[in-house]
Design an enzyme around this catalytic site. Structure first.
Site, PDB file in Angstrom:
ATOM      1  CB  CYS A 132      -0.990  -0.108   1.107  1.00  0.00           C
ATOM      2  SG  CYS A 132      -1.941   1.470   1.168  1.00  0.00           S
ATOM      3  CB  CYS A 135      -0.690   2.480   4.075  1.00  0.00           C
ATOM      4  SG  CYS A 135      -2.067   1.635   3.250  1.00  0.00           S
ATOM      5  CG  ASP A 136       3.103   1.186   4.536  1.00  0.00           C
ATOM      6  OD1 ASP A 136       2.725   1.964   5.434  1.00  0.00           O
ATOM      7  OD2 ASP A 136       2.787   0.079   4.230  1.00  0.00           O
TER       8      ASP A 136
END
Ligand code: NAP
Length: 307
Positions: A132, A135-136
């Site tokens: 992701c 997200c990261d």
């Protein structure tokens, strides 16, 4: 018979639990094989509104769980093996032989990112291996990273990651992308993205299984091995919705995502929320939003049935 059964305890399931619990429907929540869902496999979540300094994924799910419990949501360990939907009385069979029945079912069983399947990759998930970018990505500012895949997801992830770093290697197993032309062209023309065609990852290299340091890759045409130094590996080879127990019972697309209209499936009293019905946004906040929608739809349905 239960009024509401919720399958899954990610953001969609737990938000549906909160709303149905506050509506005095005493939802029974079946936890699933990965309680808390995909967020429990991430570290810090910085894009869930309400947390100025971010929050750890498992902590966020724990808070949501307790919040719904406060209003009467009940949790039961269990994995759905099979469902038989018939309006008015839906039957859910759990692994181990037990079954539960309900007037409404909210399916929030989520989806799982596909991974390559290497042992070295599995050991480093959440420690440099992720699926992701949203997200990261921000954790890899100015770091060398790699993306694996050749579909629209891989293009989108690679392009998004150019915000953080100018050293991105895109690894694809063939010499042609599967992605739509417009997305592929953007990647091909981007000067921060280097493409390794006909290449597969053989091993993710790491230090003490705590951080990623590189990849051992192989050219599938020449068999030549090579090493690439990277700090983060973004695997973007597709997602698989967790809908196997409902196959043949609900309308789904070719991949297995449930087709839902404002969370309503084609079966009366059966609703779907979160990633199980969303191949596009796949965010915790959109999952939570659709969990709320499903709860309100279930509430209205029960009211119309005089329950
Ligand atoms: P996808 O289209 O199925 O592409 C998966 C890619 O990963 C393919 O290039 C495939 O290679 C590669 N792959 C699969 N298994 C692999 C493995 N074990 N090792 C290495 N590579 C592997 O999946 P997706 O990209 O997630 O897209 C899914 C759907 O969502 C598509 O319909 C897509 O158009 C849509 N989507 C749209 C957008 C957008 O429009 N913005 C964004 C994301 C997704 P091969 O090509 O060799 O099979």
């Amino acid at each position: 018979m239960e009024k509401v059964i919720i399958l899954g305890t990610g953001p969609a399931g737990l938000t549906a639990a909160l709303y149905t619990a506050r509506a005095n429907l005493e939802p029974l929540v079946i936890e699933g094989m990965e309680p808390g869902g995909q967020l429990t496999t991430t570290t810090e979540v910085e894009n869930y509104p309400g947390f100025v300094d971010g929050i750890m994924g498992p902590e966020l799910m724990d808070v949501m769980r307790r919040q719904a419990a406060r209003f009467g949501a009940r949790y039961q360990h269990g994995t759905v093996e099979r469902a038989t939907f018939s309006p008015g009385q839906h039957r859910i069979e759990l692994e181990g032989g037990e079954h539960v029945e309900a007037a409404t079912v909210i399916i929030a069983t989520g989806a799982r990112a596909k991974y390559i399947g290497l042992e070295s990759e599995q050991k480093l998930i959440g420690r440099g291996v992720t699926s992701c970018a949203t997200c990261d990505g921000a954790f890899y500012r100015n770091q060398p990273i790699a993306v694996v895949g050749g579909g629209d997801s891989a293009m989108e992830e690679a392009l998004f990651l150019t915000r953080f770093t100018s050293d991105i290697t895109l690894i694809h197993r063939r010499d042609q992308f599967r992605a739509s032309k417009i997305m592929a062209d953007r990647v091909l023309q981007h000067d921060k993205i280097t493409i390794r065609w006909n290449t597969v990852v053989e091993e993710v290299l790491g230090v003490d299984q705590q951080e990623v340091t590189g990849l051992r890759v192989r050219n599938v045409q020449t068999d030549q091995l090579d090493e690439i130094a990277i700090k983060g590996l973004f695997v973007a080879i597709g997602h698989q919705p967790n809908t196997a127990p409902f196959a043949g019972q609900l309308d789904m697309d070719d991949i297995g995502y449930i087709r839902a209209q404002n969370t309503r499936t084609n079966v009366e009293g059966v609703f779907a929320a979160g990633d199980v019905q969303d191949s596009v946004y796949r965010q915790a906040i959109t999952a939570a939003g659709s969990g709320c929608m499903a709860a309100l739809e279930a509430e209205r349905y029960l009211e119309a049935q005089g329950q």
